[in-house]
Design a protein around this motif. Structure first.
Motif, mmCIF file in Angstrom:
data_model
loop_
_atom_site.group_PDB
_atom_site.id
_atom_site.type_symbol
_atom_site.label_atom_id
_atom_site.label_comp_id
_atom_site.label_asym_id
_atom_site.label_seq_id
_atom_site.Cartn_x
_atom_site.Cartn_y
_atom_site.Cartn_z
ATOM 1 N N PRO A 1 55.861 72.650 17.274
ATOM 2 C CA PRO A 1 55.625 73.448 16.065
ATOM 3 C C PRO A 1 54.916 72.672 14.966
ATOM 4 O O PRO A 1 54.131 73.241 14.205
ATOM 5 C CB PRO A 1 57.036 73.884 15.636
ATOM 6 C CG PRO A 1 57.967 72.926 16.297
ATOM 7 C CD PRO A 1 57.301 72.544 17.588
ATOM 8 N N GLN B 1 62.309 78.885 18.824
ATOM 9 C CA GLN B 1 61.975 77.512 19.198
ATOM 10 C C GLN B 1 63.203 76.610 19.204
ATOM 11 O O GLN B 1 63.246 75.609 19.924
ATOM 12 C CB GLN B 1 60.880 76.986 18.273
ATOM 13 C CG GLN B 1 59.614 77.836 18.419
ATOM 14 C CD GLN B 1 58.414 77.257 17.707
ATOM 15 O OE1 GLN B 1 57.935 76.193 18.053
ATOM 16 N NE2 GLN B 1 57.930 77.966 16.702
ATOM 17 N N GLY C 1 61.132 81.934 14.027
ATOM 18 C CA GLY C 1 60.718 80.632 14.564
ATOM 19 C C GLY C 1 61.899 79.702 14.769
ATOM 20 O O GLY C 1 61.959 78.970 15.765
ATOM 21 N N LEU D 1 53.031 83.755 19.233
ATOM 22 C CA LEU D 1 51.951 82.849 18.869
ATOM 23 C C LEU D 1 50.582 83.427 19.213
ATOM 24 O O LEU D 1 49.602 83.176 18.508
ATOM 25 C CB LEU D 1 52.135 81.502 19.571
ATOM 26 C CG LEU D 1 53.262 80.611 19.057
ATOM 27 C CD1 LEU D 1 53.380 79.357 19.906
ATOM 28 C CD2 LEU D 1 53.038 80.234 17.596
ATOM 29 N N SER E 1 55.985 78.297 12.915
ATOM 30 C CA SER E 1 56.047 76.918 13.393
ATOM 31 C C SER E 1 56.939 76.046 12.523
ATOM 32 O O SER E 1 57.651 75.172 13.027
ATOM 33 C CB SER E 1 54.632 76.334 13.461
ATOM 34 O OG SER E 1 53.823 77.106 14.328
ATOM 35 N N ALA F 1 51.375 72.957 15.639
ATOM 36 C CA ALA F 1 50.887 74.291 15.291
ATOM 37 C C ALA F 1 50.693 74.440 13.783
ATOM 38 O O ALA F 1 49.737 75.080 13.331
ATOM 39 C CB ALA F 1 51.847 75.355 15.812
#
Length: 379
Positions: free
Chosen positions: A116, A294, A290, A210, A235, A119
Motif C-alpha cells: 500500500p 489489506q 483499505g 484497485l 492504500s 500505491a
C-alpha cells in the motif's frame, strides 16, 4: 495500473471496458510466477529468485512506457507480473525465517505495508507527473526505482539461514520433484484448502477495488483526481491495517479478527455508491475499507508462512498467493464485464459484497471443525 486506466484510455483511444485484459494480465503473470517460483526457491534458495524477479518487473515496467496498443499493454503487464509474482512469496519466506515465531504475524504484516505504501507513492507521483509529462512517465519511474533496489539487494540481501541448514542436512537436495504435494500431507490438506478460500476472495476484493474504483467514481461524476485520491486513501488504510493486523490477531484471535474484517467489508463496499456525492465521506469509507481488506491480507500472508515448515514454506506461501491471484484476476475481469453489460456503479459495488460473504463463511465453517488448525490460532 488502475488509476492510470482512464488517462491511457483517452490517450490511446481504447474503450474503457477493453482494459479488463490489461488489468488481469499482470495478475495472471503474478499467479504463474508465485506458484512456480516457490518450488524453485525451496530447492535452490530464496536470494537470487528475489533479485531476478525485481529485475524482471523493472525491465517490463520500463517497456510498458513504450506501449502503443492494447496488445502491447497486455503483453508487458503479463511479463511485469511474472517479476512481481516471483518476488512476493520469497520475500515472505525470507522474512519468516529471520523472525521469531511469536513475532512472525506482526513482522510479516509490517513488511506488507510496502504494497500500500507503494500505491500511495505511485498515486501521488501520478497526480504530479501525468499533467506535466504524461502517463508514460509513471512507468519510467516505476521501472527505474526497482533497478536501484536490485543493486541494493545484490549487495545486501542474505540467504535464508534455515534453508542453508536444511540443505546441508540433505532435506532439500534429496528432493527430485517439486514438493507441491506436501501441502496436502501430514494433516495439512484441510488447512491448505481452508487457507486458499479467503486468499481467493480477499484478493478478488482488493484488485476489484484497485483496478476499477477510479473509473467507477469517474462514471459517477467525480474527477480523475478524485479517483487517484481514492486509491491513495485505500492504500493509506492498507498501511494502517497491515501494521496493526498482527497485534489485532494476537489480541482477539485469528478467527475473530478475520471474520470481523470481512463483515465490515460487506457493509462498506455497497455504501461507496451512495457516498460518491460527498468526497469526505467517500474517502473515509475507502480508508476504512483499505484497513479491513489489506489488513486481512496481511493476516492471511502471515498465517501461510507460519502454517508451513521451512522446506516447503515458499511453496506453501507461493501457492496460497497463486490461488489468491485467480481471485485477483477474476475481480478486474468481472468489473470489465459488468461495465460492458451497462451495469451502473451502484449495482457493481453491491455485487462486491459477495466475495466478502464467501470469505467470512469459509472461516466460520472452518471453526466448526474439530481441528480447524490455523483458523483457531490465538497467537
Amino acid at each position: 495500473m488502475g488509476f492510470l486506466v482512464p488517462v491511457i484510455s483517452e490517450n490511446l483511444h481504447i474503450a474503457l471496458p477493453s482494459f479488463g485484459p490489461v488489468l488481469s494480465a499482470a495478475l495472471v503473470g503474478l499467479m504463474v510466477a508465485a506458484m512456480a517460483s516457490g518450488p524453485i526457491a525451496d530447492r535452490w534458495g530464496r536470494r537470487w529468485v528475489v533479485i531476478v524477479s525485481v529485475l524482471v518487473f523493472a525491465l517490463f515496467a520500463l517497456l510498458t512506457a513504450r506501449a502503443q496498443s492494447l496488445q502491447e499493454l497486455v503483453l508487458y503487464r503479463f511479463l511485469t507480473g511474472l517479476g512481481l509474482g516471483g518476488a512476493m512469496p520469497n520475500a515472505v519466506a525470507l522474512t519468516s525465517e529471520f523472525t521469531p515465531k511469536r513475532l512472525q504475524a506482526i513482522v510479516i504484516g509490517a513488511i506488507f505495508t510496502g504494497m500500500p505504501a507503494g500505491a500511495v507513492i505511485a498515486s501521488q507521483a501520478a497526480a504530479f507527473m501525468i499533467p506535466r509529462w504524461g502517463w508514460r512517465s509513471v512507468f519510467v519511474l516505476g521501472g527505474a526505482l526497482p533497478l536501484v533496489l536490485a543493486v541494493v539487494l545484490i549487495a545486501r540481501l542474505p540467504e535464508s539461514a534455515e534453508w542453508i541448514e536444511s540443505r546441508a542436512r540433505g532435506r532439500l537436495t534429496a528432493r527430485r520433484t517439486v514438493p507441491v504435494r506436501d501441502l496436502f500431507t501430514d494433516g495439512r490438506a484441510a488447512g491448505t484448502l481452508l487457507l486458499w478460500i479467503p486468499f481467493f476472495m480477499n484478493l478478488l476484493i482488493l484488485y476489484f477495488v484497485l483496478s476499477w474504483l477510479p473509473s467507477l467514481l469517474r462514471q459517477s461524476g467525480l474527477s480523475i483526481a478524485a479517483g487517484v485520491q481514492a486509491v491513495a486513501a485505500f492504500s493509506l488504510g492498507g498501511m494502517l491495517g497491515t501494521l496493526t493486523q498482527g497485534h489485532i490477531m494476537r489480541a482477539t484471535g485469528t478467527r475473530t479478527a478475520l471474520v470481523g474484517e470481512f463483515a465490515l467489508c460487506m457493509l462498506l463496499i455497497p455504501s461507496l455508491a451512495s457516498a460518491a456525492s460527498s468526497a469526505a465521506l467517500m474517502l473515509t469509507i475507502i480508508f476504512v475499507l483499505g484497513v479491513c481488506v489489506q489488513g486481512a491480507q496481511a493476516g492471511l500472508n502471515a498465517l501461510a508462512a507460519m502454517f508451513y515448515p521451512t522446506p516447503i514454506r515458499a511453496t506453501g506461501v507461493g501457492w496460497a498467493l497463486g490461488v489468491g491471484r485467480v481471485g485477483s484476476i477474476v475481480g478486474p475481469s468481472v468489473g470489465g464485464l459488468l461495465l460492458s453489460m451497462q451495469w451502473t456503479p451502484d449495482r457493481i459495488f453491491m455485487a462486491g459484497m459477495a466475495p466478502a460473504i464467501c470469505a467470512a463463511a469459509a472461516i466460520v465453517v472452518a471453526a466448526t471443525r474439530k481441528n480447524p488448525s490455523w483458523l483457531m490460532a490465538d497467537g
